[in-house]
Design a protein around this motif. Sequence first.
Motif, PDB file in Angstrom:
ATOM      1  N   MET B 336       0.806  -1.220   0.000  1.00 29.06           N
ATOM      2  CA  MET B 336       0.000   0.000   0.000  1.00 29.06           C
ATOM      3  C   MET B 336       0.845   1.279   0.000  1.00 29.06           C
ATOM      4  SD  MET B 336      -2.889  -1.055  -0.625  1.00 29.06           S
ATOM      5  CE  MET B 336      -3.800   0.494  -0.512  1.00 29.06           C
ATOM      6  N   LEU B 337       2.156   1.159  -0.177  1.00 30.56           N
ATOM      7  CA  LEU B 337       3.056   2.303  -0.306  1.00 30.56           C
ATOM      8  C   LEU B 337       2.463   3.342  -1.244  1.00 30.56           C
ATOM      9  CD1 LEU B 337       6.217   0.120  -0.961  1.00 30.56           C
ATOM     10  CD2 LEU B 337       5.682   1.301   1.177  1.00 30.56           C
ATOM     11  N   ALA B 338       2.373   4.584  -0.787  1.00 32.22           N
ATOM     12  CA  ALA B 338       1.782   5.630  -1.627  1.00 32.22           C
ATOM     13  C   ALA B 338       2.783   6.104  -2.675  1.00 32.22           C
ATOM     14  CB  ALA B 338       1.334   6.792  -0.748  1.00 32.22           C
ATOM     15  N   PRO B 339       2.284   6.558  -3.833  1.00 30.03           N
ATOM     16  CA  PRO B 339       3.184   7.084  -4.868  1.00 30.03           C
ATOM     17  C   PRO B 339       4.016   8.253  -4.339  1.00 30.03           C
ATOM     18  CG  PRO B 339       0.968   6.785  -5.743  1.00 30.03           C
ATOM     19  CD  PRO B 339       0.874   6.575  -4.260  1.00 30.03           C
ATOM     20  N   VAL B 340       5.196   8.392  -4.875  1.00 30.95           N
ATOM     21  CA  VAL B 340       6.103   9.474  -4.501  1.00 30.95           C
ATOM     22  C   VAL B 340       5.944  10.617  -5.504  1.00 30.95           C
ATOM     23  CG1 VAL B 340       8.523  10.117  -4.243  1.00 30.95           C
ATOM     24  CG2 VAL B 340       7.732   7.876  -3.439  1.00 30.95           C
ATOM     25  N   PHE B 341       5.536  11.757  -5.005  1.00 25.79           N
ATOM     26  CA  PHE B 341       5.391  12.946  -5.845  1.00 25.79           C
ATOM     27  C   PHE B 341       5.594  14.161  -4.974  1.00 25.79           C
ATOM     28  CE2 PHE B 341       3.088  16.504  -7.618  1.00 25.79           C
ATOM     29  CZ  PHE B 341       3.398  16.452  -8.959  1.00 25.79           C
ATOM     30  N   PRO B 342       6.285  15.212  -5.349  1.00 30.85           N
ATOM     31  CA  PRO B 342       6.941  15.325  -6.644  1.00 30.85           C
ATOM     32  C   PRO B 342       8.323  14.648  -6.556  1.00 30.85           C
ATOM     33  CG  PRO B 342       7.295  17.325  -5.437  1.00 30.85           C
ATOM     34  CD  PRO B 342       6.520  16.422  -4.535  1.00 30.85           C
TER      35      PRO B 342
ATOM     36  N   ALA C 194       9.264  20.828 -10.413  1.00 31.25           N
ATOM     37  CA  ALA C 194       8.965  19.619  -9.641  1.00 31.25           C
ATOM     38  C   ALA C 194       7.724  18.892 -10.155  1.00 31.25           C
ATOM     39  CB  ALA C 194       8.798  19.958  -8.155  1.00 31.25           C
ATOM     40  N   GLU C 195       6.823  19.623 -10.783  1.00 27.34           N
ATOM     41  CA  GLU C 195       5.592  19.010 -11.304  1.00 27.34           C
ATOM     42  C   GLU C 195       5.840  18.207 -12.574  1.00 27.34           C
ATOM     43  OE1 GLU C 195       2.381  19.644  -9.901  1.00 27.34           O
ATOM     44  OE2 GLU C 195       3.540  20.539  -8.275  1.00 27.34           O
ATOM     45  N   ARG C 196       6.805  18.624 -13.339  1.00 25.83           N
ATOM     46  CA  ARG C 196       6.992  18.069 -14.671  1.00 25.83           C
ATOM     47  C   ARG C 196       8.155  17.094 -14.769  1.00 25.83           C
ATOM     48  NH1 ARG C 196       2.829  18.954 -16.077  1.00 25.83           N
ATOM     49  NH2 ARG C 196       3.243  16.831 -16.700  1.00 25.83           N
ATOM     50  N   TRP C 197       9.054  17.148 -13.795  1.00 26.97           N
ATOM     51  CA  TRP C 197      10.330  16.456 -13.950  1.00 26.97           C
ATOM     52  C   TRP C 197      10.200  14.947 -14.103  1.00 26.97           C
ATOM     53  CZ3 TRP C 197      13.829  14.132 -10.072  1.00 26.97           C
ATOM     54  CH2 TRP C 197      15.105  13.916 -10.590  1.00 26.97           C
ATOM     55  N   THR C 198       9.292  14.343 -13.367  1.00 24.60           N
ATOM     56  CA  THR C 198       9.157  12.881 -13.462  1.00 24.60           C
ATOM     57  C   THR C 198       7.830  12.499 -14.101  1.00 24.60           C
ATOM     58  OG1 THR C 198       8.064  12.705 -11.331  1.00 24.60           O
ATOM     59  CG2 THR C 198      10.462  12.571 -11.341  1.00 24.60           C
ATOM     60  N   ASN C 199       7.230  13.426 -14.795  1.00 24.45           N
ATOM     61  CA  ASN C 199       5.844  13.258 -15.173  1.00 24.45           C
ATOM     62  C   ASN C 199       5.689  13.391 -16.688  1.00 24.45           C
ATOM     63  OD1 ASN C 199       3.165  12.914 -14.717  1.00 24.45           O
ATOM     64  ND2 ASN C 199       2.844  14.822 -13.606  1.00 24.45           N
ATOM     65  N   VAL C 200       5.137  12.374 -17.310  1.00 27.59           N
ATOM     66  CA  VAL C 200       4.758  12.467 -18.715  1.00 27.59           C
ATOM     67  C   VAL C 200       3.237  12.489 -18.734  1.00 27.59           C
ATOM     68  CG1 VAL C 200       4.752  11.288 -20.943  1.00 27.59           C
ATOM     69  CG2 VAL C 200       6.808  11.251 -19.520  1.00 27.59           C
ATOM     70  N   GLU C 201       2.677  13.443 -19.438  1.00 20.68           N
ATOM     71  CA  GLU C 201       1.231  13.642 -19.311  1.00 20.68           C
ATOM     72  C   GLU C 201       0.694  14.241 -20.609  1.00 20.68           C
ATOM     73  OE1 GLU C 201       0.516  16.141 -15.951  1.00 20.68           O
ATOM     74  OE2 GLU C 201      -1.274  15.031 -15.337  1.00 20.68           O
ATOM     75  N   GLY C 202      -0.394  13.692 -21.114  1.00 16.64           N
ATOM     76  CA  GLY C 202      -1.058  14.287 -22.260  1.00 16.64           C
ATOM     77  C   GLY C 202      -1.886  15.493 -21.859  1.00 16.64           C
ATOM     78  N   TYR C 203      -2.277  16.289 -22.834  1.00 18.87           N
ATOM     79  CA  TYR C 203      -3.173  17.426 -22.551  1.00 18.87           C
ATOM     80  C   TYR C 203      -3.968  17.752 -23.809  1.00 18.87           C
ATOM     81  CZ  TYR C 203       0.310  20.324 -24.946  1.00 18.87           C
ATOM     82  OH  TYR C 203       1.156  20.852 -25.876  1.00 18.87           O
ATOM     83  N   ALA C 204      -5.074  18.432 -23.610  1.00 24.40           N
ATOM     84  CA  ALA C 204      -5.923  18.842 -24.741  1.00 24.40           C
ATOM     85  C   ALA C 204      -6.229  17.659 -25.652  1.00 24.40           C
ATOM     86  CB  ALA C 204      -5.272  19.988 -25.519  1.00 24.40           C
ATOM     87  N   THR C 232      -2.809  14.023 -30.135  1.00 25.03           N
ATOM     88  CA  THR C 232      -2.573  14.073 -28.684  1.00 25.03           C
ATOM     89  C   THR C 232      -1.164  14.550 -28.386  1.00 25.03           C
ATOM     90  OG1 THR C 232      -3.885  12.037 -28.550  1.00 25.03           O
ATOM     91  CG2 THR C 232      -2.862  12.800 -26.533  1.00 25.03           C
ATOM     92  N   PRO C 233      -1.020  15.757 -27.877  1.00 19.43           N
ATOM     93  CA  PRO C 233       0.311  16.197 -27.429  1.00 19.43           C
ATOM     94  C   PRO C 233       0.565  15.748 -25.987  1.00 19.43           C
ATOM     95  CG  PRO C 233      -1.239  18.027 -27.325  1.00 19.43           C
ATOM     96  CD  PRO C 233      -2.025  16.816 -27.785  1.00 19.43           C
ATOM     97  N   HIS C 234       1.825  15.569 -25.655  1.00 19.75           N
ATOM     98  CA  HIS C 234       2.213  15.158 -24.295  1.00 19.75           C
ATOM     99  C   HIS C 234       3.380  16.001 -23.808  1.00 19.75           C
ATOM    100  CE1 HIS C 234       0.362  11.502 -25.925  1.00 19.75           C
ATOM    101  NE2 HIS C 234       0.115  11.148 -24.688  1.00 19.75           N
ATOM    102  N   LEU C 235       3.360  16.375 -22.556  1.00 21.88           N
ATOM    103  CA  LEU C 235       4.513  17.030 -21.952  1.00 21.88           C
ATOM    104  C   LEU C 235       5.488  15.969 -21.468  1.00 21.88           C
ATOM    105  CD1 LEU C 235       2.583  19.740 -19.958  1.00 21.88           C
ATOM    106  CD2 LEU C 235       3.979  20.099 -21.991  1.00 21.88           C
TER     107      LEU C 235
END
Lengths: 342, 342, 342, 342
Positions: B336-342, C194-204, C232-235
Amino acid sequence: MTHKIAILGASGYTGAELVRIIATHPTMEIVALSADRKAGMEMSDVYPHLRAYALPKLTTIDEIDFSQVDLAFAALPHGLSQALVRDLPRSVKVVDLGADFRLRDPAAYEKWYGQPHVAVELQKEAVYGLTEFYRDEIREARLVAGTGCNAATVQYALRPLIGQGLIDLDRIICDLKNGISGAGRSLKENMLFAERWTNVEGYAQGGKHRHLGEFDQEFSALAGRKVEIVFTPHLVPASRGILADCYVEGDPKAIHAALARQYASEPFVTVLPYGQAPGMGHVTASNQCHIGVIADRKENRALVVSTLDNLTKGSSGQAVQNANLMLGEEETAGLMLAPVFP
Amino acid sequence: MTHKIAILGASGYTGAELVRIIATHPTMEIVALSADRKAGMEMSDVYPHLRAYALPKLTTIDEIDFSQVDLAFAALPHGLSQALVRDLPRSVKVVDLGADFRLRDPAAYEKWYGQPHVAVELQKEAVYGLTEFYRDEIREARLVAGTGCNAATVQYALRPLIGQGLIDLDRIICDLKNGISGAGRSLKENMLFAERWTNVEGYAQGGKHRHLGEFDQEFSALAGRKVEIVFTPHLVPASRGILADCYVEGDPKAIHAALARQYASEPFVTVLPYGQAPGMGHVTASNQCHIGVIADRKENRALVVSTLDNLTKGSSGQAVQNANLMLGEEETAGLMLAPVFP
Amino acid sequence: MTHKIAILGASGYTGAELVRIIATHPTMEIVALSADRKAGMEMSDVYPHLRAYALPKLTTIDEIDFSQVDLAFAALPHGLSQALVRDLPRSVKVVDLGADFRLRDPAAYEKWYGQPHVAVELQKEAVYGLTEFYRDEIREARLVAGTGCNAATVQYALRPLIGQGLIDLDRIICDLKNGISGAGRSLKENMLFAERWTNVEGYAQGGKHRHLGEFDQEFSALAGRKVEIVFTPHLVPASRGILADCYVEGDPKAIHAALARQYASEPFVTVLPYGQAPGMGHVTASNQCHIGVIADRKENRALVVSTLDNLTKGSSGQAVQNANLMLGEEETAGLMLAPVFP
Amino acid sequence: MTHKIAILGASGYTGAELVRIIATHPTMEIVALSADRKAGMEMSDVYPHLRAYALPKLTTIDEIDFSQVDLAFAALPHGLSQALVRDLPRSVKVVDLGADFRLRDPAAYEKWYGQPHVAVELQKEAVYGLTEFYRDEIREARLVAGTGCNAATVQYALRPLIGQGLIDLDRIICDLKNGISGAGRSLKENMLFAERWTNVEGYAQGGKHRHLGEFDQEFSALAGRKVEIVFTPHLVPASRGILADCYVEGDPKAIHAALARQYASEPFVTVLPYGQAPGMGHVTASNQCHIGVIADRKENRALVVSTLDNLTKGSSGQAVQNANLMLGEEETAGLMLAPVFP
């Protein structure tokens, strides 16, 4: 027995980190989450990574029934905790993650934070939250002031050395490499991804950083004389972590021995074999601090390297460690999460 | 009761991830760690982030006393598990994290892996480790074959849709964004930091990736006819995580409803509200899979987005989830370890 | 002969990129830099990387003497160029890097941008700035509308295929991976490091992105019927670059041949050998676009991959390329800068 | 007049960087590229980012006709240049980017590199390639020894201070943050993307780094006495760039004045206004070095921060700068490329 927990300021990174830790804590239950500007939202709208966990909706602080709260974590912007904590019922224990109660001297507070303290009595009462050095006081405290994340990293490296007179007190230079989450979630142009991604940059160089207030207070008290370190933090393109290189003058072997002795039975502070230095990525998302000592080719010079995760051991993990003591739990409860690598 | 665990191939990333998870598992104890080329070393020399944890020294597989082992995780390079598992005592349960037992058909194995299988009997016995769809068989299994990490990500998105006939089986396009830890710790020029840091690049495009063997097997079985998807993985500058964009033809609302129904009571798979898509950074270091469905402006077209951490839900977390079932524990124990963010 | 250049909106990323390119351009001289909110500052205070270059101070647009300007680049937020360009002296040539003049149809503009166009006559006059396809009109133009960066990336891959009837027009799926500089320098929480560094995410996703207005206009005109792509673009955690995976139905070899023929003598568009795909990091900071074609194992399916740097070929480099033509210079002047790798 | 250039060791990062720079150099033409293990390949197969440029195929060194070469850049692994340069025709000028000719004293070479020098005569003849301080000798040289990238970064900060007696020579501490491309393209486990991406880590601490040989040689010569600095490089998650924090004891204003005076007319070294420090991302892919000086709150202490791109000003850009002088060209020819940001 379950302890009822409120997190005030849950929409910042340290708030989210508290939720992450408490999600698997055996005896803490989150009963309230506040975030003034995001009141009414679900936590999962503010932090989608917490979507799978059942959590209370975000509210304002005013909406919280503190008679149902055993302990509150205050993860608020600097300056907002003072009046707030003053007005809470005394039955609620408080761990403050901000800077409001770190400095015991009102004049020092005003010097570093540019405004007078509004809860001077509490300022005196608050116990400094560097657990390994204030454990007994924390156990008895109603209000604990979490340390700055830089302040924690460097103090683990230097307290035993200053306390035992092992290093030249006038020549301590600390060069820090800081993950960017330490700047929090507030909107600043220089914290945008594209600004930081390829850029390593110092800031608040030359003695301007507010954490110096803590260093001056703690190190001078330990030494029995005024101690001022040279201190330079740097933003590096990483999210979490602080790596502190502390350049000192003293006998490297004696320094290593003192640190190894100090932390021999500490669950969260590990001293590496003599001659090895830790990496910042080796403590990520854990409540661990790793310390190493390396001798220089120049005689009587040593490099002491200390690293921890600013959001965990440097802030929210430290806060839970202190709360465990205040609530009569095992100090390590919920905190043995292993570092995430790679 | 504590289960005695061996990890074979502990020096790879999935081996280290198993150690990370088991470090806080309530009923598993690691009694052996093998790594043939690093035998004799401490785990903390290979993975300094595990320094604070008491772990057995690395050994060769031959040195392990398997009579003292309840369950072995095999995290070995592809091809090495077959003979090894064949020769283990039948009293040892096995979760294999590699590709050796994923394909039930010896001809398919040979086609995708370029060599004949050497333990065909075990290949038949092995249960496919996608827990949410093979739960009952896994509970009874002696040998479970962990899925490919890409294979898991996409199957969570598509199995219910294929199984229920909701999408055009001839027009399934899956475009994946993959963290680089999926390539493992072996030395390849194109995995150096400087090569990958600013570079997003597809690989094994056009139907050449070995995980297609799993897709073909599973989707064709579900559909009762041959199903071949279009599949393109990409290396993105991140360490952990897979984000799969699955472009399908079918009714978006029906698709969302089917997925929501399928996973309503699953602890590790979360379907987002209709019209929202997950981010890869929202499941990091957790055993969670997040799925979203978005309708296109073109009629009868939907985008199904699925994300998980390749080292956790895509590999070592999934392995522990399966081991929990095989050992009679709660499926969620230690996970149940929670995701690490950011 | 030296051309006098003004850059309007010099404090954004595309403005800074124009300065970078023009810094080594043989016949352009920057005579004015505007940035309304930062007027009065030195460019080196806003962009320290330009510190070594002699540049005019930032001013408001009103302070510029346009009688001394041959050509103005307008790198303004969407919506601000319309009135501005309308009011400039006709003697000033204009390359607009924003969206204001990309769509020829006022109704389409209003649909995608949510407000009526205020300079409808200019909207008709403006030439669409995809140089390789509008070269002759651009040479004669007074006003050129730079393309969207996504729009450029995908059009290089698809225009010849749509124009020559080589692919199924109802089944075009474009999945993009986008460096984060494309979001500009404005303050948004989801653009913090910090929001984007480990995050791949689509938008629009699903047909909501404004660049679809350009695709619809251009592709429908080419095909002589309505064409709507799935887009579909992704950051991704990178600063510069767009990698577009275009999944199409058609003969892969014919597709490759058409692209190779189309771009055989183009200085900035390179088609890779059949079966190879480009990486996003291979065009960084250059005016290059690399395109590859890979056949799928499924018959009549192809993957066309196109990549460019959003700030250079996708925006400011394209703008200089067009300005070269408008000013009678070599199209490649100042633009042969090689990609930066690693 | 065009100079015919050979690049020996073109498959490493500094080799590729030479090609990138020379691609827009007005008077250099690449006539030969060698890479022993990759001989026979196209440069675009080894470095796809160079695909659009017409380049000779890679060959072995033996295949090069040196009678047709005016100047050779040797970008070879340490130790390989000595015999090679010894055996080249004297008509070929040589800029060596490796370490083979940096140390004038054979004993010092053997101490730091662990083997005797095989071309001791050339070692004496070679001119040290820190252009701004050896300009006249370089103009006349046949063989120039490029500096180490760390050595360049720190020397720009400290040479004028040591030379003019402005700082305490026994208390110089240099803490460096290094982009990972400095480690080159060779295969090492600790250079894999996943190992470095979240990890900041020092190496060769305490006086073990080979660049100390250069520091000792140069600083001791300047001071007229033995000078040994404390020096710690760190790997940070970025590809290019070195940021050096130099902690010194001396008058900050005098230090700033000396640096400003020294570099007032240098095209590639910029001293920031007093009290400002540069960022590593502000010189990327350029031949610029930025230097700042900040006073500490402690009297007589200063922080001198210096930054450059290790592959450009720290290596290949410096090499072209020196080659320009050796060939009688403008020192800045081909080198005014502006930094890439963001």
